[in-house]
Scaffold this active site. Structure first.
Site: not given
Ligand SMILES: *Cc1c(COP(=O)(O)O)cnc(C)c1O
Length: 388
Positions: A88, A110, A369
């Site tokens: 991310k 968010e 990930s």
């Protein structure tokens, strides 16, 4: 609502938002287009990825795991080794550089489980940007430690009580803030979803994953992989892991959804959160509440490009159950000394099945990930029950 023709992937994507928001997104799309063609911007992005995120990260051959399957050779793209422990941060850095370039002083975002909130707060701290994270009231209670992390990083976490007090309501609150404060505020969206230009922009910043893995696999094996496998929540790590292989017809691209939230496998085309995608709806036509053991995969929709890759047949999409992911979580830990995120464990679980079907000279790249530290407590409680 006005519909923009930009950012379409087949019938999916686009921008189904009120007119005032459409204007703000139009400016953003133009600025992104200019930035991505500016070599100085790209150089700065690469430099921050090197110095702060720790790229490039390795493409690790999972020797023990591969030998155990007696099939294909499994490689792991190590997004778990990035600063903050997941992919991310790549997107958060890219968008914050764009925010800075556009003269924004303030960032809103968010967050559901809190991972994107932490990545955004990290990037804001690094660039001295004022940061407000909207989070559903219900999610704040479940993710108290991530709320504290964001606060440590200097962010303000706003509790959203509207609706069900979940991710969707946090998205609405962040968009509302953007419309009100667009002159100095940037909305840093966390996955390859939402109205144009977000899916295109997030893909661009996450494509560094496959840019590296393609070069790395050519160096190590002298050929492209048979398949690239990644888990799919909103779809950002997967689209980044696939990007440089989409035009390589002989490379299979495989997205793995949780069996408990199978947007692509069982969804229907519909507009949610300002864009069209394959999504799970309840009888009344509202986004269906989902539950996956991996909080990051718990989203009723899916990025528009994945929706299109599924519909065109270029992408394969499969499901893995929570139990299978849990087994893979333990197996990778034991065999390779790597504790994966529960999200990534879904991809590992499918890669194991696939490896058995393929030959010894086949290669599978799995996008790892994120790291599993954030999930250890949850797995502990699942194994031993909640402790007093
Ligand atoms: C958030 C998250 C995901 C899911 O998000 P995508 O946008 O689908 O990539 C997957 N893995 C990890 C480790 C995450 O934190």
């Amino acid at each position: 609502m006005i519909m923009s023709e930009k950012g379409l992937f087949g019938q999916f994507g686009g921008s189904y938002v009120p007119e005032d928001l459409q204007k703000v997104l139009g400016v953003l799309a133009n600025e992104f287009e200019k930035a991505k063609n500016d070599p100085a911007f790209i150089q700065e992005f690469k430099d921050v990825l090197t110095e702060f995120v720790g790229r490039e990260n390795p493409l690790t051959y999972a020797k023990n795991l591969s030998e155990q399957q007696e099939g294909a050779r499994i490689y792991l793209k190590r997004e778990d080794l990035n600063h903050t422990g997941a992919h991310k941060i790549n997107n958060a850095i890219g968008q914050i550089l764009l925010a800075k370039r556009m003269g924004a002083k303030r960032v809103v975002a968010e967050t559901g489980a809190g991972q994107h909130g932490v990545a955004t707060a990290t990037a804001c701290a690094m660039f001295g940007m004022d940061c407000t994270i909207y989070m559903g009231k219900h999610d704040m209670k479940r993710q108290a430690l991530n709320v504290f992390r964001m606060e440590l990083l200097g962010a303000k976490v706003e509790s959203v009580a509207a609706g069900q007090g979940r991710l969707k309501d946090a998205v609405d609150a962040a968009l509302g803030d953007l419309v009100e404060n667009y002159q100095h505020t940037f909305y840093l969206l966390g996955s390859a979803v939402g109205p144009h230009p977000f899916p295109t922009m997030v893909k661009f910043f996450q494509s560094v994953i496959s840019e590296e893995s393609k070069r790395q696999i050519m160096e190590k094996e002298g050929k492209l992989p048979t398949a690239v496998v990644a888990c799919v929540g909103g779809g950002s790590n997967a689209i980044g892991a696939f990007a440089h292989y989409i035009n390589e017809e002989n490379v299979r691209i495989i997205g793995v959804e949780p069996a408990e939230a199978p947007s692509l496998t069982e969804g229907v085309p519909a507009v949610i959160h300002g864009f069209k995608c394959l999504t799970l709806l309840d009888e009344e036509g509202n986004p269906k509440p989902t539950y996956s053991i991996a909080a990051g995969l718990d989203y009723p929709g899916i990025g528009p490009e994945h929706s299109n890759l599924k519909e065109s047949g270029r992408g394969e999409y499969v499901t893995i159950t929570g139990q299978e992911a849990l087994d893979a979580f333990k197996l990778l830990s034991e065999t390779e000394g790597i504790i994966p995120a529960l999200e990534s464990a879904h991809a590992i679980a499918h890669a194991i099945k696939l490896a058995k079907e393929l030959d010894k000279d086949d290669i599978i790249i799995v996008n790892l990930s994120g790291r599993g530290d954030k999930d250890v407590q949850q797995v502990f409680e699942m194994e031993y029950g909640e402790q007093e």
